[in-house]
Design an enzyme around this catalytic site. Structure first.
Site, mmCIF file in Angstrom:
data_model
loop_
_atom_site.group_PDB
_atom_site.id
_atom_site.type_symbol
_atom_site.label_atom_id
_atom_site.label_comp_id
_atom_site.label_asym_id
_atom_site.label_seq_id
_atom_site.Cartn_x
_atom_site.Cartn_y
_atom_site.Cartn_z
ATOM 1 N N VAL A 11 0.824 -1.209 0.000
ATOM 2 C CA VAL A 11 0.000 0.000 0.000
ATOM 3 C C VAL A 11 0.862 1.265 0.000
ATOM 4 O O VAL A 11 0.582 2.234 -0.723
ATOM 5 C CB VAL A 11 -0.964 0.000 1.213
ATOM 6 C CG1 VAL A 11 -1.872 1.218 1.169
ATOM 7 C CG2 VAL A 11 -1.796 -1.277 1.239
ATOM 8 N N LYS A 103 -7.339 -1.897 9.091
ATOM 9 C CA LYS A 103 -8.674 -2.284 9.601
ATOM 10 C C LYS A 103 -8.611 -2.883 10.996
ATOM 11 O O LYS A 103 -9.494 -2.656 11.822
ATOM 12 C CB LYS A 103 -9.351 -3.265 8.652
ATOM 13 C CG LYS A 103 -8.530 -4.507 8.341
ATOM 14 C CD LYS A 103 -8.505 -4.780 6.869
ATOM 15 C CE LYS A 103 -7.152 -5.256 6.448
ATOM 16 N NZ LYS A 103 -7.004 -5.464 5.039
ATOM 17 N N GLY A 132 -10.418 -2.165 -0.032
ATOM 18 C CA GLY A 132 -9.388 -1.614 -0.921
ATOM 19 C C GLY A 132 -9.825 -0.381 -1.681
ATOM 20 O O GLY A 132 -9.971 0.701 -1.106
ATOM 21 N N GLU A 188 -2.110 -13.949 2.860
ATOM 22 C CA GLU A 188 -0.893 -13.714 3.655
ATOM 23 C C GLU A 188 -0.161 -15.042 3.853
ATOM 24 O O GLU A 188 -0.750 -16.113 3.720
ATOM 25 C CB GLU A 188 -1.293 -13.193 5.041
ATOM 26 C CG GLU A 188 -2.103 -11.920 5.044
ATOM 27 C CD GLU A 188 -1.288 -10.717 4.633
ATOM 28 O OE1 GLU A 188 -0.087 -10.700 4.915
ATOM 29 O OE2 GLU A 188 -1.853 -9.804 4.009
ATOM 30 N N ASP A 199 -10.546 -11.173 9.394
ATOM 31 C CA ASP A 199 -10.366 -9.973 8.563
ATOM 32 C C ASP A 199 -11.738 -9.432 8.136
ATOM 33 O O ASP A 199 -11.983 -8.226 8.190
ATOM 34 C CB ASP A 199 -9.501 -10.338 7.341
ATOM 35 C CG ASP A 199 -9.307 -9.169 6.407
ATOM 36 O OD1 ASP A 199 -8.507 -8.276 6.734
ATOM 37 O OD2 ASP A 199 -9.979 -9.129 5.343
ATOM 38 N N LYS A 203 -13.607 -5.696 9.155
ATOM 39 C CA LYS A 203 -14.235 -4.774 8.192
ATOM 40 C C LYS A 203 -15.716 -4.597 8.505
ATOM 41 O O LYS A 203 -16.252 -3.492 8.401
ATOM 42 C CB LYS A 203 -14.021 -5.297 6.775
ATOM 43 C CG LYS A 203 -12.551 -5.288 6.372
ATOM 44 C CD LYS A 203 -12.334 -6.066 5.094
ATOM 45 C CE LYS A 203 -10.879 -6.132 4.706
ATOM 46 N NZ LYS A 203 -10.617 -7.135 3.673
ATOM 47 N N GLY A 300 -4.640 -4.932 -2.923
ATOM 48 C CA GLY A 300 -3.560 -4.654 -3.872
ATOM 49 C C GLY A 300 -3.115 -3.213 -3.753
ATOM 50 O O GLY A 300 -3.892 -2.338 -3.345
HETATM 51 N N1 LIG Z 1 -2.267 -5.107 0.843
HETATM 52 C C1 LIG Z 1 -3.500 -4.767 0.641
HETATM 53 O O1 LIG Z 1 -4.075 -5.068 -0.409
HETATM 54 C C2 LIG Z 1 -4.276 -4.008 1.671
HETATM 55 C C3 LIG Z 1 -5.606 -3.594 1.396
HETATM 56 C C4 LIG Z 1 -6.298 -2.832 2.344
HETATM 57 C C5 LIG Z 1 -5.691 -2.528 3.537
HETATM 58 N N2 LIG Z 1 -4.398 -2.984 3.786
HETATM 59 C C6 LIG Z 1 -3.805 -2.621 5.067
HETATM 60 O O2 LIG Z 1 -2.704 -1.733 4.804
HETATM 61 C C7 LIG Z 1 -1.684 -1.935 5.763
HETATM 62 C C8 LIG Z 1 -0.364 -2.261 5.046
HETATM 63 O O3 LIG Z 1 -0.549 -3.414 4.265
HETATM 64 P P1 LIG Z 1 0.552 -3.864 3.191
HETATM 65 O O4 LIG Z 1 -0.063 -4.990 2.431
HETATM 66 O O5 LIG Z 1 1.084 -2.692 2.468
HETATM 67 O O6 LIG Z 1 1.655 -4.458 4.170
HETATM 68 P P2 LIG Z 1 3.171 -4.850 3.788
HETATM 69 O O7 LIG Z 1 3.318 -5.007 2.329
HETATM 70 O O8 LIG Z 1 3.519 -5.963 4.696
HETATM 71 O O9 LIG Z 1 3.998 -3.530 4.215
HETATM 72 C C9 LIG Z 1 4.178 -3.170 5.543
HETATM 73 C C10 LIG Z 1 5.212 -2.064 5.588
HETATM 74 O O10 LIG Z 1 5.398 -1.684 6.936
HETATM 75 C C11 LIG Z 1 6.804 -1.640 7.237
HETATM 76 N N3 LIG Z 1 7.001 -1.988 8.640
HETATM 77 C C12 LIG Z 1 6.656 -3.119 9.283
HETATM 78 N N4 LIG Z 1 7.034 -3.063 10.582
HETATM 79 C C13 LIG Z 1 7.629 -1.855 10.735
HETATM 80 C C14 LIG Z 1 8.269 -1.207 11.832
HETATM 81 N N5 LIG Z 1 8.339 -1.783 13.029
HETATM 82 N N6 LIG Z 1 8.793 0.026 11.622
HETATM 83 C C15 LIG Z 1 8.720 0.606 10.415
HETATM 84 N N7 LIG Z 1 8.133 0.041 9.344
HETATM 85 C C16 LIG Z 1 7.617 -1.176 9.509
HETATM 86 C C17 LIG Z 1 7.430 -2.667 6.322
HETATM 87 O O11 LIG Z 1 8.808 -2.330 6.145
HETATM 88 P P3 LIG Z 1 9.781 -3.171 5.167
HETATM 89 O O12 LIG Z 1 9.224 -2.974 3.784
HETATM 90 O O13 LIG Z 1 11.095 -2.527 5.320
HETATM 91 O O14 LIG Z 1 9.710 -4.579 5.632
HETATM 92 C C18 LIG Z 1 6.585 -2.482 5.049
HETATM 93 O O15 LIG Z 1 7.131 -1.457 4.252
HETATM 94 C C19 LIG Z 1 -2.195 -3.032 6.705
HETATM 95 O O16 LIG Z 1 -2.843 -2.443 7.800
HETATM 96 C C20 LIG Z 1 -3.212 -3.774 5.847
HETATM 97 O O17 LIG Z 1 -4.210 -4.422 6.599
HETATM 98 C C21 LIG Z 1 -3.690 -3.689 2.890
#
Ligand SMILES: NC(=O)c1ccc[n+]([C@@H]2O[C@H](COP(=O)([O-])OP(=O)(O)OC[C@H]3O[C@@H](n4cnc5c(N)ncnc54)[C@H](OP(=O)(O)O)[C@@H]3O)[C@@H](O)[C@H]2O)c1
Length: 330
Positions: A11, A103, A132, A188, A199, A203, A300
């Site tokens: 994201v 969420k 999303g 995941e 999840d 929501k 995504g």
């Molecule tokens: N993915 C989706 O489609 C989607 C859709 C809706 C909502 N969301 C929500 O959006 C949020 C992020 O999701 P995502 O899929 O983007 O997750 P992700 O790909 O796992 O990315 C998480 C990011 O957070 C960073 N991070 C983790 N722990 C950290 C810490 N202690 N200090 C600093 N940075 C840290 C990670 O750093 P590194 O990159 O360096 O490891 C990474 O850049 C979540 O709450 C998720 O529920 C996601």
């Protein structure tokens, strides 16, 4: 408007790409430029699918909350508490607007954070937290604000929808369909939250809060996931002219709100049965607006960034809606 971005995963990187690709369009629509001035993630050396040139790197995301050159903090790290919650509290406490896609955090701590935002006179917004790229929270908070909502039902988790479709349409067993969902990046590495229905429950708790003016309350939701669904169940559903979908459902009935997450038989004649792949969809009933059906890409980087950045535009425009659609619970 100057933004600090915490998290550069799916994201976060999508948000940076969108802000870079649409800088002029965003400036016109927001009435001012939107600039990401600082970012933070775990690993500085990781290769990223976005351009970080000219943007400050901050080792500890919590420092974004106290920088003088930041107006808005975007939290896209994730997790129900820990660093995400600490950052959210610090940002609102420091009088910065907060945009989050988290969420789990909003379902568990949304009211506490909304109270902090109210006190500080700043915005807490989380369109990306549910479905999303589908603008369902704005639809409830603004477009349908004049309605009494009597029911909502939705496919809120793309991973489960994908698994059930693969099992039903392609005859895959549960383990193979889950494995494929993980390889395609839908599920995941630890799929417990998705397939256990948690999840979807997060929501649903947020949707119910906006639809019915109640506090998000996971303990009020009956939760059953899809782990026990067999190919036999899906064959039976197909023979009866329908599909099994994992639905989040909330009904306002007899003065009470009943909320549940369950695999449900949906006849093929209903729009929800036609929602394929990893898509999301929601069906709502408003007493004056009638039936509303929204569907689209539920996850995504790109689609979720669309919602994150639309929240940024709202803040830049000075829109000031209460986080959960009413101030009465704050
Ligand atoms: N993915 C989706 O489609 C989607 C859709 C809706 C909502 N969301 C929500 O959006 C949020 C992020 O999701 P995502 O899929 O983007 O997750 P992700 O790909 O796992 O990315 C998480 C990011 O957070 C960073 N991070 C983790 N722990 C950290 C810490 N202690 N200090 C600093 N940075 C840290 C990670 O750093 P590194 O990159 O360096 O490891 C990474 O850049 C979540 O709450 C998720 O529920 C996601």
């Amino acid at each position: 408007m100057r933004v600090g971005l915490a998290g550069l995963g799916n994201v976060g990187a999508g948000t940076l790409r969108l802000v870079g690709a649409h800088a002029d369009l965003l400036e016109k629509r927001a009435g001012q430029p939107i600039e990401i001035v600082a970012v933070s993630a775990r690993s500085r050396s990781k290769a990223r699918d976005c351009d970080l040139d000219g943007i400050d790197w901050v080792e500890d995301p919590r420092l974004l909350a106290i920088r003088q050159d930041i107006d808005v903090v975007v939290e896209v790290i994730g997790g129900v508490k820990g660093i995400a919650l600490e950052l959210a509290q610090a940002a609102l406490g420091a009088g910065k607007h907060l945009v989050t896609a988290n969420k789990a955090m909003i379902a568990a701590h949304g009211i506490e954070l909304a109270k902090k935002a109210e006190k500080a006179g700043v915005q807490l917004v989380f369109e990306a937290a549910v479905c999303g790229g589908v603008p369902i929270l704005k639809t409830l908070r603004e477009g349908l604000a004049a309605n009494q909502i009597s029911s909502l039902r939705g496919i809120l988790n793309g991973t489960c929808n994908y698994i059930l479709n693969q099992m039903g349409d392609k005859g895959m067993d549960f383990a193979t369909a889950l494995d494929e969902a993980q390889r395609k990046g839908y599920a995941e590495a630890d799929p417990t939250d998705d397939i256990g229905g948690f999840d979807t429950a997060n929501k649903l708790a947020i949707l119910s809060a906006l639809a019915f003016g109640i506090e998000p309350d996971l303990s009020a939701i009956f939760i059953e996931g899809i782990r026990d669904i067999t190919q036999g169940d899906l064959r039976d559903a197909s023979a009866r002219g329908g599909r099994i979908k994992l639905l989040g459902i909330a009904n306002f009935f007899d003065g009470k709100i009943i909320q549940r997450v369950q695999p449900i038989f949906v006849p093929l004649t209903e729009s929800l049965a036609q929602v394929g792949g990893a898509s999301n969809a929601i069906e709502l009933h408003g007493d004056f607006a009638g039936e509303i059906f929204l569907s689209g890409v539920g996850a995504g980087g790109d689609a979720t960034a669309s919602s994150v950045v639309s929240d940024l535009i709202d803040i830049a425009r000075g829109n000031r809606s209460p986080a959960f659609g009413t101030r009465s619970m704050l």
